[in-house]
Design an enzyme around this catalytic site. Structure first.
Site, mmCIF file in Angstrom:
data_model
loop_
_atom_site.group_PDB
_atom_site.id
_atom_site.type_symbol
_atom_site.label_atom_id
_atom_site.label_comp_id
_atom_site.label_asym_id
_atom_site.label_seq_id
_atom_site.Cartn_x
_atom_site.Cartn_y
_atom_site.Cartn_z
ATOM 1 N N SER A 298 11.656 97.106 56.782
ATOM 2 C CA SER A 298 11.620 97.363 57.965
ATOM 3 C C SER A 298 10.892 96.243 58.036
ATOM 4 C CB SER A 298 10.486 98.777 58.694
ATOM 5 O OG SER A 298 11.440 98.990 59.685
ATOM 6 N N ASP A 309 10.950 81.688 58.827
ATOM 7 C CA ASP A 309 12.035 80.678 59.294
ATOM 8 C C ASP A 309 11.824 79.568 60.587
ATOM 9 O OD1 ASP A 309 14.411 82.217 58.478
ATOM 10 O OD2 ASP A 309 14.762 83.688 59.631
ATOM 11 N N LYS A 323 15.419 96.820 54.893
ATOM 12 C CA LYS A 323 16.019 97.632 55.739
ATOM 13 C C LYS A 323 16.087 97.005 57.192
ATOM 14 C CE LYS A 323 14.352 102.040 58.799
ATOM 15 N NZ LYS A 323 14.385 101.235 59.784
#
Length: 337
Positions: A298, A309, A323
């Protein structure tokens, strides 16, 4: 209650979740007809309650009937959407503040509908007893967990400090179920643990994203730098089950100076909520490594994905939990949510 999360729009770590049904039953129908059908269903619900109140063999509590119906309705959506009556709602608020009573385990319902341990929290009774991530809880105090929601399981695991709780788990590779018996204690979750390695590398372990986690990370770095300048940082998110989304965003912002951090998309694809980094906050003067494993879930996945990224950190470890949904706590009447 259920949406879509990615570290960046188009990220390979993006996970679609909670999409609207595609059976097309309501497509092309006039809105008035759909609306009338909805009111007919609500009227049916009212008639059922009225019938039970008048005809059931025992006297019933109408509020309990309504609570039970709402609970069942939400359970048809996904494993994470739950109705919280007053006692559970109050418990949730204690959880996000970082202090509560229990055994120190994070649980979820897997794709097969089985109550599964995400991770035991370090230093807690469950951790010391040898509970493992991936253990599937079969029984709690002798009661089968089949069909039990996360909220129901959590309520049964917690209780009076010092009282005992028993539960049985199935474990991959174990020849038979494993029984545990332990005493409930006050669980005071320390979100951040930090130390200076070799006098120049900051090691920061995040156990959970709760209130003030980002502030605690910032303070830990400042404390370490009061001794010596940091040359690099290890951010350890292993066994971190997630927590508060805003704290995850603020944590990323400590190391990313611009651009999107996370986006959430619900049923209406036009309503896209993007959280951006605020400039002038981030530390960009040292390299970073993020450690993850199968129990990093999560919010922990959001942090690791965003740092990767943005090319701010190297992510090392094993495949994470997976998740990619966000739950929103919606306060309702009578202190329920």
């Amino acid at each position: 209650l259920y949406g879509f999360v990615s570290a960046l729009s188009g990220s390979p770590t993006a996970v679609a979740a909670g999409e609207a049904p595609k059976d097309g039953k309501d497509e092309g129908k006039p809105s008035a007809i759909v609306s009338n059908a909805k009111y007919d269903d609500i009227a049916l619900f009212g008639r059922v309650i009225n019938f039970i109140e008048k005809q059931y063999v025992d006297k019933v509590n109408t509020r309990e009937l309504v609570y039970g119906a709402i609970k069942g309705m939400l359970e048809t959506l996904d494993p994470h959407s739950n109705f919280m009556p007053p006692d559970v709602y109050s418990q949730l608020k204690s959880d996000t503040a970082g202090k509560f009573g229990g055994l120190g385990i994070e649980v979820w319902v897997n794709k097969d509908g089985v109550l599964t341990i995400v991770t035991p929290m370090e230093g807690t009774p469950a951790w010391k007893a040898g509970v493992k991530p991936g253990d599937r809880i079969m029984r709690i105090n002798g009661e089968s967990t089949k069909g039990m929601s996360i909220v129901e399981a959590t309520t049964r695991i917690r209780g009076e400090i010092g009282s005992e709780v028993k539960f049985t788990v199935a474990r991959d590779g174990a020849p038979k179920p494993i029984d545990f018996k332990m005493k409930r204690v006050t669980i005071d979750v320390k979100s951040v643990k930090a130390e200076l390695l070799e006098e120049k590398f900051a090691y920061v372990k995040l156990n959970h994203f709760q209130e003030k986690t980002a502030q605690e990370v910032k303070a830990a770095l400042a404390k370490m730098e009061s001794k010596r300048k940091i040359s690099g940082m290890i951010l350890d998110l292993r066994n971190n089950p997630g927590g508060l989304l805003d704290e995850a965003v603020d944590t990323v912002n400590l190391f990313v100076d611009k651009g999107p951090i996370v986006s959430t998309i619900g049923r209406n694809k036009e309503e896209k909520d993007v959280k951006y980094a605020k400039s002038g906050i981030a530390r960009l003067d040292f390299p970073m490594v993020v450690l993850v494993n199968g129990s990093s879930a999560s919010a922990a996945e959001i942090v690791s994905g965003a740092l990767k990224d943005h090319k701010r950190a190297l992510v090392a470890g094993s495949r994470t939990f997976g998740k990619g949904s966000v739950q929103t706590v919606i306060p309702l009447a009578d202190d329920v949510g």
